[in-house]
Design an enzyme around this catalytic site. Structure first.
Site, PDB file in Angstrom:
ATOM      1  N   GLY A 208       0.829  -1.215   0.000  1.00 59.95           N
ATOM      2  CA  GLY A 208       0.000   0.000   0.000  1.00 59.95           C
ATOM      3  C   GLY A 208       0.854   1.251   0.000  1.00 59.95           C
ATOM      4  O   GLY A 208       2.091   1.187  -0.072  1.00 59.95           O
TER       5      GLY A 208
ATOM      6  N   ASN B 257      -2.757  -8.496   0.240  1.00 55.25           N
ATOM      7  CA  ASN B 257      -3.670  -9.244  -0.641  1.00 55.25           C
ATOM      8  C   ASN B 257      -4.017  -8.435  -1.887  1.00 55.25           C
ATOM      9  O   ASN B 257      -4.795  -8.888  -2.729  1.00 55.25           O
ATOM     10  CB  ASN B 257      -4.949  -9.680   0.099  1.00 55.25           C
ATOM     11  CG  ASN B 257      -5.815  -8.501   0.502  1.00 55.25           C
ATOM     12  OD1 ASN B 257      -5.389  -7.358   0.402  1.00 55.25           O
ATOM     13  ND2 ASN B 257      -7.029  -8.779   0.949  1.00 55.25           N
TER      14      ASN B 257
ATOM     15  N   SER C 180      -4.984  -2.754   5.707  1.00 56.26           N
ATOM     16  CA  SER C 180      -6.385  -2.309   5.814  1.00 56.26           C
ATOM     17  C   SER C 180      -6.696  -1.356   4.675  1.00 56.26           C
ATOM     18  O   SER C 180      -5.849  -0.534   4.314  1.00 56.26           O
ATOM     19  CB  SER C 180      -6.644  -1.548   7.128  1.00 56.26           C
ATOM     20  OG  SER C 180      -7.994  -1.105   7.165  1.00 56.26           O
TER      21      SER C 180
ATOM     22  N   LYS D 101     -13.012  -7.027   9.103  1.00 63.33           N
ATOM     23  CA  LYS D 101     -12.303  -8.284   9.343  1.00 63.33           C
ATOM     24  C   LYS D 101     -10.798  -8.063   9.524  1.00 63.33           C
ATOM     25  O   LYS D 101     -10.179  -8.644  10.408  1.00 63.33           O
ATOM     26  CB  LYS D 101     -12.555  -9.275   8.199  1.00 63.33           C
ATOM     27  CG  LYS D 101     -13.940  -9.915   8.285  1.00 63.33           C
ATOM     28  CD  LYS D 101     -14.243 -10.810   7.102  1.00 63.33           C
ATOM     29  CE  LYS D 101     -13.611 -12.169   7.224  1.00 63.33           C
ATOM     30  NZ  LYS D 101     -14.058 -13.083   6.128  1.00 63.33           N
TER      31      LYS D 101
ATOM     32  N   ASN E 245      -4.683 -12.236  14.196  1.00 65.09           N
ATOM     33  CA  ASN E 245      -3.706 -13.143  13.578  1.00 65.09           C
ATOM     34  C   ASN E 245      -2.286 -12.581  13.658  1.00 65.09           C
ATOM     35  O   ASN E 245      -1.331 -13.305  13.950  1.00 65.09           O
ATOM     36  CB  ASN E 245      -4.060 -13.388  12.099  1.00 65.09           C
ATOM     37  CG  ASN E 245      -5.294 -14.263  11.950  1.00 65.09           C
ATOM     38  OD1 ASN E 245      -5.608 -15.060  12.838  1.00 65.09           O
ATOM     39  ND2 ASN E 245      -5.997 -14.126  10.833  1.00 65.09           N
TER      40      ASN E 245
ATOM     41  N   ALA F 106      -0.747   0.002  13.117  1.00 67.54           N
ATOM     42  CA  ALA F 106      -1.116   1.266  12.461  1.00 67.54           C
ATOM     43  C   ALA F 106      -2.552   1.579  12.839  1.00 67.54           C
ATOM     44  O   ALA F 106      -3.487   0.980  12.318  1.00 67.54           O
ATOM     45  CB  ALA F 106      -0.987   1.128  10.951  1.00 67.54           C
TER      46      ALA F 106
ATOM     47  N   TYR G 246     -14.487   1.392   9.627  1.00 65.75           N
ATOM     48  CA  TYR G 246     -13.047   1.636   9.771  1.00 65.75           C
ATOM     49  C   TYR G 246     -12.728   2.065  11.201  1.00 65.75           C
ATOM     50  O   TYR G 246     -11.847   1.503  11.852  1.00 65.75           O
ATOM     51  CB  TYR G 246     -12.633   2.720   8.782  1.00 65.75           C
ATOM     52  CG  TYR G 246     -11.148   3.014   8.733  1.00 65.75           C
ATOM     53  CD1 TYR G 246     -10.235   2.023   8.364  1.00 65.75           C
ATOM     54  CD2 TYR G 246     -10.655   4.282   9.023  1.00 65.75           C
ATOM     55  CE1 TYR G 246      -8.870   2.301   8.283  1.00 65.75           C
ATOM     56  CE2 TYR G 246      -9.298   4.563   8.940  1.00 65.75           C
ATOM     57  CZ  TYR G 246      -8.412   3.571   8.573  1.00 65.75           C
ATOM     58  OH  TYR G 246      -7.066   3.853   8.501  1.00 65.75           O
TER      59      TYR G 246
ATOM     60  N   TYR H 143      -3.099  -7.816  24.430  1.00 64.39           N
ATOM     61  CA  TYR H 143      -1.908  -8.670  24.258  1.00 64.39           C
ATOM     62  C   TYR H 143      -0.730  -8.108  25.038  1.00 64.39           C
ATOM     63  O   TYR H 143       0.089  -8.850  25.583  1.00 64.39           O
ATOM     64  CB  TYR H 143      -1.547  -8.832  22.773  1.00 64.39           C
ATOM     65  CG  TYR H 143      -2.189 -10.051  22.155  1.00 64.39           C
ATOM     66  CD1 TYR H 143      -3.565 -10.114  21.953  1.00 64.39           C
ATOM     67  CD2 TYR H 143      -1.426 -11.163  21.793  1.00 64.39           C
ATOM     68  CE1 TYR H 143      -4.163 -11.243  21.400  1.00 64.39           C
ATOM     69  CE2 TYR H 143      -2.013 -12.293  21.240  1.00 64.39           C
ATOM     70  CZ  TYR H 143      -3.378 -12.323  21.048  1.00 64.39           C
ATOM     71  OH  TYR H 143      -3.959 -13.442  20.512  1.00 64.39           O
TER      72      TYR H 143
ATOM     73  N   ARG I 223      -9.244  10.546  -1.908  1.00 64.11           N
ATOM     74  CA  ARG I 223      -8.871  11.528  -0.883  1.00 64.11           C
ATOM     75  C   ARG I 223      -8.619  12.902  -1.495  1.00 64.11           C
ATOM     76  O   ARG I 223      -8.374  13.048  -2.694  1.00 64.11           O
ATOM     77  CB  ARG I 223      -7.663  11.046  -0.104  1.00 64.11           C
ATOM     78  CG  ARG I 223      -8.110  10.055   0.942  1.00 64.11           C
ATOM     79  CD  ARG I 223      -7.005   9.697   1.880  1.00 64.11           C
ATOM     80  NE  ARG I 223      -6.351   8.516   1.384  1.00 64.11           N
ATOM     81  CZ  ARG I 223      -5.899   7.560   2.186  1.00 64.11           C
ATOM     82  NH1 ARG I 223      -6.033   7.654   3.484  1.00 64.11           N
ATOM     83  NH2 ARG I 223      -5.305   6.518   1.684  1.00 64.11           N
TER      84      ARG I 223
HETATM   85  N1  UDP Z   1     -12.725  16.254   0.347  1.00 65.52           N
HETATM   86  C1  UDP Z   1     -13.126  17.230  -0.543  1.00 65.52           C
HETATM   87  N2  UDP Z   1     -13.060  16.945  -1.871  1.00 65.52           N
HETATM   88  C2  UDP Z   1     -12.582  15.791  -2.376  1.00 65.52           C
HETATM   89  C3  UDP Z   1     -12.150  14.799  -1.452  1.00 65.52           C
HETATM   90  C4  UDP Z   1     -12.238  15.065  -0.102  1.00 65.52           C
HETATM   91  O1  UDP Z   1     -13.548  18.319  -0.156  1.00 65.52           O
HETATM   92  O2  UDP Z   1     -12.544  15.626  -3.611  1.00 65.52           O
HETATM   93  C5  UDP Z   1     -12.782  16.554   1.786  1.00 65.52           C
HETATM   94  C6  UDP Z   1     -13.451  15.489   2.661  1.00 65.52           C
HETATM   95  O3  UDP Z   1     -14.843  15.646   2.704  1.00 65.52           O
HETATM   96  C7  UDP Z   1     -12.778  15.774   3.997  1.00 65.52           C
HETATM   97  C8  UDP Z   1     -11.371  16.265   3.615  1.00 65.52           C
HETATM   98  O4  UDP Z   1     -11.467  16.630   2.241  1.00 65.52           O
HETATM   99  O5  UDP Z   1     -13.450  16.814   4.675  1.00 65.52           O
HETATM  100  C9  UDP Z   1     -10.308  15.209   3.762  1.00 65.52           C
HETATM  101  O6  UDP Z   1     -10.781  14.048   3.148  1.00 65.52           O
HETATM  102  P1  UDP Z   1      -9.873  12.796   2.828  1.00 65.52           P
HETATM  103  O7  UDP Z   1     -10.719  11.806   2.095  1.00 65.52           O
HETATM  104  O8  UDP Z   1      -8.609  13.242   2.173  1.00 65.52           O
HETATM  105  O9  UDP Z   1      -9.461  12.211   4.242  1.00 65.52           O
HETATM  106  P2  UDP Z   1     -10.232  12.079   5.651  1.00 65.52           P
HETATM  107  O10 UDP Z   1      -9.554  13.091   6.495  1.00 65.52           O
HETATM  108  O11 UDP Z   1     -11.687  12.391   5.481  1.00 65.52           O
HETATM  109  O12 UDP Z   1      -9.984  10.693   6.048  1.00 65.52           O
END
Ligand code: UDP
Length: 318
Positions: free
Chosen positions: A15, A37, A80, A96, A104, A119, A150, A164, A191
């Site tokens: 990842g 995976n 994850s 899971k 595991n 993490a 999550y 543990y 993101r």
């Molecule tokens: N966000 C946004 N536009 C996008 C993608 C995300 O405005 O195209 C916003 C999302 O709603 C959140 C922030 O950016 O408020 C950060 O989102 P991200 O998915 O990067 O990570 P998060 O902190 O939510 O896990």
């Protein structure tokens, strides 16, 4: 006399963060077993190590029994789905891997006498009612909302890791990782940073969810991995926040990315996802004190590197 190389297992090693950890451990002279995976990880991220005899890739879902031959000194448990759209797409796998997968991995650590690092995530704080968030804050999580798969998986993972530690005396570490970015983020992981960069490079509208006044604090990947390594080597067993404490609004982030890409993209506003945290910023005083760690890369420099990565890979086209 040549010293025997220490052996580290990195779950989720293909990842975004896992693959940078593979790089760091290889660079430091470890033998690395990278397990993934590949549901959200990519071979592409680790292909530069595949011919290295200190590196071994094992395709395996850690929610199933993990069988590794030989010694293991350290386990970095990073497997994850981790972005909101990934864990919405794989809700059961996310639950899971946080529960069965962590069990595991802990069992393997016991069997091998390995030190274990989990993490965890700033998501354990949910939509926080205090800002910045210290490790002592218990959080404000909706267990049955879309992010619950999550958040609760990671909260369970923390609980079983501490069990543990207390019950079996296993040497465990817990890192709560705040928003992290850099090369190898997937363009389609949904993101904000990869979305904004690719939208800006393509000349498409930049999508801001909600008012854009919500805040995040973005940590560059190399700062994060240095902190993770320091935590693994420390004597600390309680959770430690690792992240950058420079907080900014999403509107601020979109402007910065537009400037750095010379983009003329417009901004369009879309609805805010359910339970999207309004603020997020780590209190990193423990990491500073215990690990003597602090982030070094400012947002502009980190974004320039990340934009360079997306341009080089033409990732924004695909
Ligand atoms: N966000 C946004 N536009 C996008 C993608 C995300 O405005 O195209 C916003 C999302 O709603 C959140 C922030 O950016 O408020 C950060 O989102 P991200 O998915 O990067 O990570 P998060 O902190 O939510 O896990």
């Amino acid at each position: 006399m040549s010293s025997i190389k220490k052996r580290v297992l990195i779950t989720g090693g293909a990842g975004f963060i896992g693959s940078h950890l593979c790089d760091l451990f290889i660079e430091k002279g470890y033998q690395v077993i990278c397990m993934d995976n590949l549901i959200t990880g990519k071979i592409e991220n680790i292909k530069h190590h595949l011919k290295n005899e200190s590196f071994k890739f094992v395709k395996h879902n850690v929610s199933e029994y993990i069988d590794v031959k030989g010694r293991i000194d350290y386990i970095m448990h990073f497997a994850s789905p981790a972005s909101p759209i990934d864990y919405l797409k794989y809700p059961i796998q996310t639950l899971k891997v946080g529960s069965l997968g962590t069990h595991n991995a802990l069992g393997l650590a016991m069997a091998k006498g390995a030190r274990f690092l989990l993490a965890s995530t700033s998501e354990v704080y949910g939509d926080p009612l205090i800002n910045p968030q210290p490790e002592s804050y218990w959080g404000n999580v909706n267990p049955i909302g879309p992010r619950g798969v999550y958040d609760e998986a990671k909260r369970f993972a923390e609980a079983i890791t501490m069990a543990y530690h207390h019950y079996h005396k296993l040497d465990t570490k817990i890192v709560r990782i705040f928003n992290t970015y850099g090369p190898r983020m997937r363009i389609n992981d949904g993101r904000a940073i990869p979305n904004f960069i690719c939208q800006a490079l393509r000349g498409e509208s930049i999508t801001i969810y909600g008012s854009g006044k919500q805040t995040r604090s973005f940590c560059y990947i190399s700062d994060l991995t240095k902190g993770l390594y320091k935590l693994l080597m420390s004597r600390e067993n309680m959770p430690v926040n690792i992240g950058n404490s420079d907080e900014m609004s999403l509107i601020g982030l979109s402007r910065l990315i537009s400037n750095l890409t010379d983009s003329r993209s417009k901004v369009i506003y879309k609805s805010l996802p359910i339970d999207d945290p309004k603020v997020r910023c780590p209190d990193i005083s423990r990491a500073k004190r215990i690990l003597k760690w602090h982030p070094e890369i400012g947002i502009e420099d980190g974004l320039k590197d990340t934009i360079g990565f997306f341009k080089r890979n033409n990732a924004f086209l695909g």
